[in-house]
Enzyme design. Structure first.
Site, PDB file in Angstrom:
ATOM      1  N   ARG A 119       0.823  -1.227   0.000  1.00 21.72           N
ATOM      2  CA  ARG A 119       0.000   0.000   0.000  1.00 21.72           C
ATOM      3  C   ARG A 119       0.853   1.272   0.000  1.00 21.72           C
ATOM      4  NH1 ARG A 119      -2.900  -3.337   3.238  1.00 21.72           N
ATOM      5  NH2 ARG A 119      -4.809  -4.065   2.240  1.00 21.72           N
ATOM      6  N   LYS A 141       2.090  12.255 -10.684  1.00 16.67           N
ATOM      7  CA  LYS A 141       1.382  11.288 -11.540  1.00 16.67           C
ATOM      8  C   LYS A 141       2.312  10.115 -11.840  1.00 16.67           C
ATOM      9  CE  LYS A 141      -0.439  13.799 -15.010  1.00 16.67           C
ATOM     10  NZ  LYS A 141      -1.293  13.967 -16.191  1.00 16.67           N
ATOM     11  N   GLU A 183       9.782  20.747 -23.841  1.00 12.21           N
ATOM     12  CA  GLU A 183       8.914  20.901 -22.661  1.00 12.21           C
ATOM     13  C   GLU A 183       9.353  22.130 -21.855  1.00 12.21           C
ATOM     14  OE1 GLU A 183       6.169  19.363 -22.045  1.00 12.21           O
ATOM     15  OE2 GLU A 183       6.276  17.352 -22.926  1.00 12.21           O
ATOM     16  N   LYS A 224       6.203  24.244 -13.467  1.00 10.45           N
ATOM     17  CA  LYS A 224       5.341  23.065 -13.267  1.00 10.45           C
ATOM     18  C   LYS A 224       4.902  22.959 -11.809  1.00 10.45           C
ATOM     19  CE  LYS A 224       4.160  18.393 -14.182  1.00 10.45           C
ATOM     20  NZ  LYS A 224       4.355  17.132 -14.854  1.00 10.45           N
ATOM     21  N   GLU A 234      -5.283  17.225 -10.853  1.00 16.21           N
ATOM     22  CA  GLU A 234      -5.650  17.513 -12.235  1.00 16.21           C
ATOM     23  C   GLU A 234      -7.129  17.813 -12.421  1.00 16.21           C
ATOM     24  OE1 GLU A 234      -4.449  14.502 -15.105  1.00 16.21           O
ATOM     25  OE2 GLU A 234      -3.428  16.125 -16.127  1.00 16.21           O
ATOM     26  N   ARG A 238      -4.006  22.358 -14.252  1.00 12.07           N
ATOM     27  CA  ARG A 238      -2.970  21.530 -14.882  1.00 12.07           C
ATOM     28  C   ARG A 238      -3.104  21.480 -16.391  1.00 12.07           C
ATOM     29  NH1 ARG A 238      -0.105  16.310 -12.456  1.00 12.07           N
ATOM     30  NH2 ARG A 238      -0.078  16.921 -10.297  1.00 12.07           N
ATOM     31  N   ASN A 242      -0.792  21.479 -20.902  1.00  9.18           N
ATOM     32  CA  ASN A 242      -1.074  20.787 -22.160  1.00  9.18           C
ATOM     33  C   ASN A 242      -0.900  21.663 -23.391  1.00  9.18           C
ATOM     34  OD1 ASN A 242      -1.465  18.289 -21.243  1.00  9.18           O
ATOM     35  ND2 ASN A 242      -3.685  18.271 -21.438  1.00  9.18           N
ATOM     36  N   HIS A 245       0.042  20.135 -26.628  1.00 13.27           N
ATOM     37  CA  HIS A 245      -0.154  18.689 -26.509  1.00 13.27           C
ATOM     38  C   HIS A 245      -1.379  18.167 -27.259  1.00 13.27           C
ATOM     39  CE1 HIS A 245       3.065  18.974 -23.663  1.00 13.27           C
ATOM     40  NE2 HIS A 245       3.031  17.682 -23.402  1.00 13.27           N
ATOM     41  N   HIS A 249      -0.066  15.202 -29.179  1.00 14.72           N
ATOM     42  CA  HIS A 249      -0.532  13.828 -28.963  1.00 14.72           C
ATOM     43  C   HIS A 249      -1.129  13.254 -30.240  1.00 14.72           C
ATOM     44  CE1 HIS A 249      -0.933  14.517 -24.347  1.00 14.72           C
ATOM     45  NE2 HIS A 249       0.197  13.901 -24.636  1.00 14.72           N
ATOM     46  N   HIS A 262       8.343  12.772 -28.302  1.00 15.50           N
ATOM     47  CA  HIS A 262       7.219  13.491 -27.709  1.00 15.50           C
ATOM     48  C   HIS A 262       7.465  15.008 -27.755  1.00 15.50           C
ATOM     49  CE1 HIS A 262       4.016  14.521 -24.948  1.00 15.50           C
ATOM     50  NE2 HIS A 262       4.884  15.126 -24.155  1.00 15.50           N
TER      51      HIS A 262
HETATM   52  N1  LIG Z   1       4.207  11.286 -14.793  1.00 14.78           N
HETATM   53  C1  LIG Z   1       4.115  12.395 -15.503  1.00 14.78           C
HETATM   54  O1  LIG Z   1       3.591  13.416 -15.054  1.00 14.78           O
HETATM   55  C2  LIG Z   1       4.705  12.405 -16.880  1.00 14.78           C
HETATM   56  C3  LIG Z   1       4.856  13.625 -17.564  1.00 14.78           C
HETATM   57  C4  LIG Z   1       5.464  13.615 -18.815  1.00 14.78           C
HETATM   58  C5  LIG Z   1       5.900  12.414 -19.368  1.00 14.78           C
HETATM   59  N2  LIG Z   1       5.714  11.240 -18.678  1.00 14.78           N
HETATM   60  C6  LIG Z   1       6.177   9.961 -19.239  1.00 14.78           C
HETATM   61  O2  LIG Z   1       7.587  10.005 -19.408  1.00 14.78           O
HETATM   62  C7  LIG Z   1       7.951   9.050 -20.390  1.00 14.78           C
HETATM   63  C8  LIG Z   1       9.035   9.643 -21.271  1.00 14.78           C
HETATM   64  O3  LIG Z   1      10.167   9.897 -20.480  1.00 14.78           O
HETATM   65  P1  LIG Z   1      11.608  10.136 -21.123  1.00 14.78           P
HETATM   66  O4  LIG Z   1      11.475  11.062 -22.270  1.00 14.78           O
HETATM   67  O5  LIG Z   1      12.509  10.460 -20.014  1.00 14.78           O
HETATM   68  O6  LIG Z   1      11.938   8.714 -21.794  1.00 14.78           O
HETATM   69  P2  LIG Z   1      12.733   7.417 -21.296  1.00 14.78           P
HETATM   70  O7  LIG Z   1      12.555   7.183 -19.856  1.00 14.78           O
HETATM   71  O8  LIG Z   1      12.338   6.313 -22.221  1.00 14.78           O
HETATM   72  O9  LIG Z   1      14.251   7.799 -21.592  1.00 14.78           O
HETATM   73  C9  LIG Z   1      14.663   8.053 -22.902  1.00 14.78           C
HETATM   74  C10 LIG Z   1      15.938   7.289 -23.236  1.00 14.78           C
HETATM   75  O10 LIG Z   1      17.037   7.940 -22.585  1.00 14.78           O
HETATM   76  C11 LIG Z   1      17.851   6.956 -21.912  1.00 14.78           C
HETATM   77  N3  LIG Z   1      18.462   7.653 -20.784  1.00 14.78           N
HETATM   78  C12 LIG Z   1      17.879   8.083 -19.641  1.00 14.78           C
HETATM   79  N4  LIG Z   1      18.745   8.817 -18.921  1.00 14.78           N
HETATM   80  C13 LIG Z   1      19.907   8.837 -19.597  1.00 14.78           C
HETATM   81  C14 LIG Z   1      21.163   9.452 -19.388  1.00 14.78           C
HETATM   82  N5  LIG Z   1      21.388  10.254 -18.342  1.00 14.78           N
HETATM   83  N6  LIG Z   1      22.147   9.234 -20.304  1.00 14.78           N
HETATM   84  C15 LIG Z   1      21.905   8.477 -21.405  1.00 14.78           C
HETATM   85  N7  LIG Z   1      20.734   7.905 -21.686  1.00 14.78           N
HETATM   86  C16 LIG Z   1      19.734   8.083 -20.785  1.00 14.78           C
HETATM   87  C17 LIG Z   1      16.901   5.864 -21.566  1.00 14.78           C
HETATM   88  O11 LIG Z   1      17.607   4.648 -21.429  1.00 14.78           O
HETATM   89  C18 LIG Z   1      15.964   5.846 -22.769  1.00 14.78           C
HETATM   90  O12 LIG Z   1      16.510   5.081 -23.801  1.00 14.78           O
HETATM   91  C19 LIG Z   1       6.685   8.701 -21.139  1.00 14.78           C
HETATM   92  O13 LIG Z   1       6.314   7.382 -20.801  1.00 14.78           O
HETATM   93  C20 LIG Z   1       5.651   9.686 -20.618  1.00 14.78           C
HETATM   94  O14 LIG Z   1       4.344   9.140 -20.585  1.00 14.78           O
HETATM   95  C21 LIG Z   1       5.141  11.227 -17.451  1.00 14.78           C
HETATM   96 ZN   LIG Z   2       4.589  16.512 -22.621  1.00 12.34          ZN
END
Ligand SMILES: NC(=O)c1ccc[n+]([C@@H]2O[C@H](COP(=O)([O-])OP(=O)(O)OC[C@H]3O[C@@H](n4cnc5c(N)ncnc54)[C@H](O)[C@@H]3O)[C@@H](O)[C@H]2O)c1
Ligand SMILES: [Zn+2]
Length: 364
Positions: A119, A141, A183, A224, A234, A238, A242, A245, A249, A262
């Site tokens: 939990r 999130k 972003e 943020k 949200e 929030r 977007n 987006h 998206h 993205h």
């Molecule tokens: N929770 C939220 O509020 C929220 C907001 C925006 C995005 N997201 C989510 O985030 C995800 C995207 O995250 P991301 O863009 O970080 O992608 P990711 O986590 O897939 O990382 C991108 C790539 O970079 C590599 N990597 C990470 N750190 C590194 C470093 N320091 N050096 C070299 N390589 C490195 C990873 O291995 C991966 O191949 C999506 O799933 C999206 O839905 C969540």
């Molecule tokens: Zn985004």
């Protein structure tokens, strides 16, 4: 150690530490935010290869380490369930703290696993991509994808702390760096004109090694944080996040998340939103030109020839229902953004046209 930002949401305190070289101080930060708790590191093989040694030397060589694959396809319930199996094998109790080191994928999936295991056990985010430092690690999130859509399973839960070491971004591939930069630019347009100006007129490779990076991460995180602390679950504000987006998206959905990052998609989506804001008299043509030039300066990849109709329906409009109206975040100046809830299909069409014309005329 003093946090850079003191974020409080739903009574939960999540200090955000930002700076170059913070990995080395991880042990001291944990002593402050999770005193007496036993750390377990959760990271990906890629991040471990680059930064594992620094993390182990900060937390001690005997700290248990769990590896999960990153990449969007891995962000599934299977991954969460596999992690929970490993938590059980290690015999983790509620006196544990999961130190989650990685990009948004590892952060979302491992954060979700920690927040439902027993939990909920404590966790700390150590975001290692620019996107995770400016966006996904902030706001509470967490979650994973379902076969029928992204981020459909998850919850809200707040980390004990977010530790963003801007030095770890040095190893990030350029396209991932640029994705996060969009972003950050978005945050500038919606809430911090100086942040926009820090990025404006500079290519991504020019920004990268500069000392300005810590300021970019900090300013973006502040934008943020201010928005999510007003709207922890949200319900309204929030939606400002977007900006770019709605069509971003749509581009990702139409290209099945395979063509462009993205952030690049959001960059193009911002161009569409700017046209709609211009048509509504919310933004001057000078401001549109200024924002669009800043976007193009970062050289977003073009997703190729896409059908406007497909993009419009992927954005949630169906021409058959011309009375449908949609909510969008639109800039009302550089540093000011508003949520508008009566966008018509015609306005969206005009936005899409402007966006398609820009990318077909762009060099990239
Ligand atoms: N929770 C939220 O509020 C929220 C907001 C925006 C995005 N997201 C989510 O985030 C995800 C995207 O995250 P991301 O863009 O970080 O992608 P990711 O986590 O897939 O990382 C991108 C790539 O970079 C590599 N990597 C990470 N750190 C590194 C470093 N320091 N050096 C070299 N390589 C490195 C990873 O291995 C991966 O191949 C999506 O799933 C999206 O839905 C969540
Ligand atoms: Zn985004």
């Amino acid at each position: 150690m003093r946090a850079t930002i003191d974020l409080e949401q739903q009574g939960a305190h999540s200090p955000i530490f930002i700076g170059a070289g913070l990995l080395a101080k991880l042990g001291a930060i944990l002593d402050d935010v999770a005193p007496g708790l036993r750390p377990v590191i959760v990271t990906s093989p890629t991040v471990d290869r680059f930064h594992g040694e620094a993390i182990r030397s900060a937390l001690g060589p005997d700290t248990p380490l769990l590896l999960v694959d990153d990449g969007e396809e891995q962000k599934t319930l299977d991954c969460v369930s596999g992690l929970i199996d490993r938590f059980l094998e290690l015999g983790l109790k509620r006196d544990s703290v999961a130190v989650i080191v990685g990009g948004g994928v590892v952060g979302d999936a491992a954060g979700f696993a920690a927040s439902i295991y027993l939990r909920g056990v404590a966790f700390v985010h150590v975001p290692t991509t620019l996107l995770a430092q400016v966006d996904s690690s902030i706001g509470g999130k967490l979650g994973v994808n379902h076969a029928s859509g992204k981020n459909l399973i998850g919850c809200f839960a707040w980390p004990r702390a977010v530790v963003s070491d801007t030095a770890v971004l040095e190893t990030l591939p350029p396209r991932e760096f640029r994705s996060g930069l969009f972003e950050a630019l978005k945050s500038g347009v919606i809430g911090d004109r100086s942040l926009f100006e820090l990025i404006e007129k500079r290519g991504s490779s020019e920004i990268r090694p500069a000392g300005a990076l810590t300021e970019i991460v900090e300013r973006s995180a502040r934008v943020k944080s201010a928005i999510v602390s007003d709207d922890p679950r949200e319900a309204g504000r929030r939606m400002l996040l977007n900006y770019g987006h709605t069509l971003g998206h749509a581009i990702e959905a139409v290209t099945r998340y395979r063509m462009i990052t993205h952030g690049d998609a959001v960059g193009w989506g911002m161009i569409a939103a700017n046209r709609i804001a211009l048509l509504r008299g919310m933004l001057s043509s000078e401001e549109v030109t200024r924002i669009n030039s800043a976007i193009l300066e970062l050289e977003p990849e073009s997703p190729g020839a896409l059908e406007p109709g497909e993009l419009i329906s992927a954005a949630g409009f169906d021409k058959k229902f011309s009375s449908s109206r949609r909510v969008m975040a639109l800039p009302a100046g550089i540093g000011i953004c508003k949520v508008v809830d009566d966008i018509s299909a015609e306005e969206l069409e005009a936005g899409v046209e402007a966006m398609l014309a820009t990318w077909s005329g762009s060099r990239y």
